[in-house]
Motif scaffolding. Structure first.
Motif, mmCIF file in Angstrom:
data_model
loop_
_atom_site.group_PDB
_atom_site.id
_atom_site.type_symbol
_atom_site.label_atom_id
_atom_site.label_comp_id
_atom_site.label_asym_id
_atom_site.label_seq_id
_atom_site.Cartn_x
_atom_site.Cartn_y
_atom_site.Cartn_z
ATOM 1 N N ARG A 39 0.822 -1.217 0.000
ATOM 2 C CA ARG A 39 0.000 0.000 0.000
ATOM 3 C C ARG A 39 0.852 1.261 0.000
ATOM 4 N NH1 ARG A 39 -3.399 1.001 4.231
ATOM 5 N NH2 ARG A 39 -4.225 2.606 2.850
ATOM 6 N N ASN A 40 2.168 1.109 0.127
ATOM 7 C CA ASN A 40 3.104 2.230 0.112
ATOM 8 C C ASN A 40 2.828 3.256 1.216
ATOM 9 O OD1 ASN A 40 5.373 3.599 -0.855
ATOM 10 N ND2 ASN A 40 4.129 4.924 -2.161
ATOM 11 N N VAL A 41 2.471 2.749 2.410
ATOM 12 C CA VAL A 41 2.284 3.649 3.546
ATOM 13 C C VAL A 41 3.621 3.806 4.272
ATOM 14 C CG1 VAL A 41 -0.153 3.038 3.845
ATOM 15 C CG2 VAL A 41 1.579 1.829 5.169
ATOM 16 N N LEU A 42 3.702 4.808 5.123
ATOM 17 C CA LEU A 42 4.894 5.005 5.938
ATOM 18 C C LEU A 42 5.076 3.788 6.836
ATOM 19 C CD1 LEU A 42 7.187 6.672 7.254
ATOM 20 C CD2 LEU A 42 5.424 7.708 8.706
ATOM 21 N N ILE A 43 6.266 3.216 6.819
ATOM 22 C CA ILE A 43 6.580 2.071 7.675
ATOM 23 C C ILE A 43 7.627 2.497 8.680
ATOM 24 C CG2 ILE A 43 7.524 -0.269 7.759
ATOM 25 C CD1 ILE A 43 6.383 -0.645 4.907
ATOM 26 N N ILE A 44 7.331 2.267 9.955
ATOM 27 C CA ILE A 44 8.242 2.625 11.029
ATOM 28 C C ILE A 44 8.584 1.353 11.799
ATOM 29 C CG2 ILE A 44 8.634 4.077 13.059
ATOM 30 C CD1 ILE A 44 6.254 5.824 12.039
ATOM 31 N N PRO A 45 9.741 0.756 11.516
ATOM 32 C CA PRO A 45 10.154 -0.393 12.318
ATOM 33 C C PRO A 45 10.631 0.096 13.690
ATOM 34 C CG PRO A 45 11.269 -0.344 10.171
ATOM 35 C CD PRO A 45 10.628 0.982 10.380
ATOM 36 N N ILE A 46 10.075 -0.474 14.730
ATOM 37 C CA ILE A 46 10.480 -0.149 16.101
ATOM 38 C C ILE A 46 11.376 -1.296 16.563
ATOM 39 C CG2 ILE A 46 9.704 0.378 18.439
ATOM 40 C CD1 ILE A 46 8.689 2.386 16.339
ATOM 41 N N ARG A 47 12.658 -1.014 16.711
ATOM 42 C CA ARG A 47 13.631 -2.058 17.021
ATOM 43 C C ARG A 47 13.701 -2.304 18.534
ATOM 44 N NH1 ARG A 47 18.327 0.762 14.791
ATOM 45 N NH2 ARG A 47 19.560 -0.871 15.769
ATOM 46 N N ARG A 48 13.264 -3.494 18.927
ATOM 47 C CA ARG A 48 13.334 -3.930 20.332
ATOM 48 C C ARG A 48 14.009 -5.301 20.376
ATOM 49 N NH1 ARG A 48 11.473 -1.322 24.459
ATOM 50 N NH2 ARG A 48 11.286 -3.269 25.583
ATOM 51 N N GLY A 49 15.219 -5.333 19.853
ATOM 52 C CA GLY A 49 15.983 -6.575 19.905
ATOM 53 C C GLY A 49 16.063 -7.311 18.585
ATOM 54 N N LEU A 50 15.352 -6.854 17.587
ATOM 55 C CA LEU A 50 15.357 -7.488 16.277
ATOM 56 C C LEU A 50 15.502 -6.387 15.223
ATOM 57 C CD1 LEU A 50 14.878 -10.206 14.710
ATOM 58 C CD2 LEU A 50 12.439 -9.616 14.714
ATOM 59 N N ASP A 51 16.408 -6.597 14.280
ATOM 60 C CA ASP A 51 16.624 -5.617 13.218
ATOM 61 C C ASP A 51 15.640 -5.862 12.082
ATOM 62 O OD1 ASP A 51 18.727 -4.249 14.441
ATOM 63 O OD2 ASP A 51 20.206 -5.694 13.707
ATOM 64 N N PRO A 52 15.303 -4.804 11.331
ATOM 65 C CA PRO A 52 14.415 -4.982 10.176
ATOM 66 C C PRO A 52 14.983 -6.015 9.200
ATOM 67 C CG PRO A 52 14.717 -2.657 10.658
ATOM 68 C CD PRO A 52 15.697 -3.414 11.514
ATOM 69 N N TYR A 53 14.096 -6.804 8.617
ATOM 70 C CA TYR A 53 14.503 -7.852 7.671
ATOM 71 C C TYR A 53 13.438 -7.935 6.587
ATOM 72 C CZ TYR A 53 10.889 -10.634 9.899
ATOM 73 O OH TYR A 53 9.684 -11.080 10.360
ATOM 74 N N GLY A 54 13.714 -8.695 5.559
ATOM 75 C CA GLY A 54 12.726 -8.915 4.495
ATOM 76 C C GLY A 54 12.309 -7.610 3.834
ATOM 77 N N PHE A 55 10.993 -7.450 3.633
ATOM 78 C CA PHE A 55 10.464 -6.268 2.954
ATOM 79 C C PHE A 55 10.877 -4.957 3.628
ATOM 80 C CE2 PHE A 55 6.793 -8.992 1.327
ATOM 81 C CZ PHE A 55 7.317 -9.058 0.040
ATOM 82 N N ILE A 56 11.054 -4.974 4.945
ATOM 83 C CA ILE A 56 11.401 -3.726 5.628
ATOM 84 C C ILE A 56 12.881 -3.654 5.990
ATOM 85 C CG2 ILE A 56 9.078 -3.248 6.463
ATOM 86 C CD1 ILE A 56 9.896 -4.366 9.187
ATOM 87 N N GLY A 57 13.658 -4.557 5.423
ATOM 88 C CA GLY A 57 15.095 -4.578 5.686
ATOM 89 C C GLY A 57 15.814 -3.310 5.253
ATOM 90 N N LYS A 58 15.234 -2.562 4.326
ATOM 91 C CA LYS A 58 15.875 -1.337 3.843
ATOM 92 C C LYS A 58 15.691 -0.158 4.810
ATOM 93 C CE LYS A 58 11.996 0.152 0.937
ATOM 94 N NZ LYS A 58 11.593 0.501 -0.412
#
Length: 177
Positions: A39-58
């Motif tokens: 949907r191309n919405v704003l994605i905010i990964p909140i890191r609590r012990g795990l780094d972004p991976y896969g589609f949000i790895g960038k």
């Protein structure tokens, strides 16, 4: 996935993924991320012990370890209020919430949030200045003083309690009776 969750996925303006233990093991999290990416919405990964991976790895993500809930909320607020995908809608909502405040204290709290917005467009302040006097709940110097600090930054006139006095216009018609 519950119907309520699907509705939220297709109506959201932003997506916060709390990346923590158990995230990858969930049957739904990667699918939810995929919907947000699609949907191309704003994605905010909140890191609590795990780094972004896969589609949000960038995405770098927001580091939440060592921060309390208030600090994480402030970080999310800053991201949403500055991102081009969400800024306009967020500011429109915040301005309308200020104008709809039921108490002066509620108005002051909402005004504090507005003051934190970087690059606040002048037209939002002008709109507020024009409409504030429609809400008698905001007719106190405790609210008007911090609002005026914002207005003066934009070289706008401030408001006073007298600003709430409505000019009564007399209407005349041209009919002789």
């Amino acid at each position: 996935m519950a119907r309520r969750n699907r509705k939220g996925l297709f109506s959201m303006d932003a997506f916060c993924a709390v990346l923590m233990e158990g995230f990858k093991e969930s049957n739904w999290t990667d699918q939810e991320v995929g919907v947000a990416v699609g949907r191309n919405v704003l994605i905010i990964p909140i890191r609590r012990g795990l780094d972004p991976y896969g589609f949000i790895g960038k995405y770098q993500g927001f580091q939440a370890i060592g921060k309390n809930v208030g600090q994480v909320a402030e970080g999310i607020f800053e991201i949403i209020s500055r991102n081009e995908k969400t800024k306009s809608k967020y500011l429109n909502t915040l301005v309308e919430l200020i104008l709809l405040s039921n108490t002066v204290n509620q108005g002051i709290e909402r005004l504090k949030a507005l003051k934190k917005v970087k690059d606040l467009p002048k037209e939002k302040v002008e709109y507020l200045q024009d409409k504030i006097t429609d809400n008698e709940n905001l007719k106190e110097t405790r609210f008007l003083n911090p609002f005026n600090e914002i207005a003066w930054k934009y070289k706008l006139d401030g408001l006073s309690i007298k600003s709430f006095e409505k000019v009564k216009e007399e209407y005349y018609d041209d009919l002789p009776f």
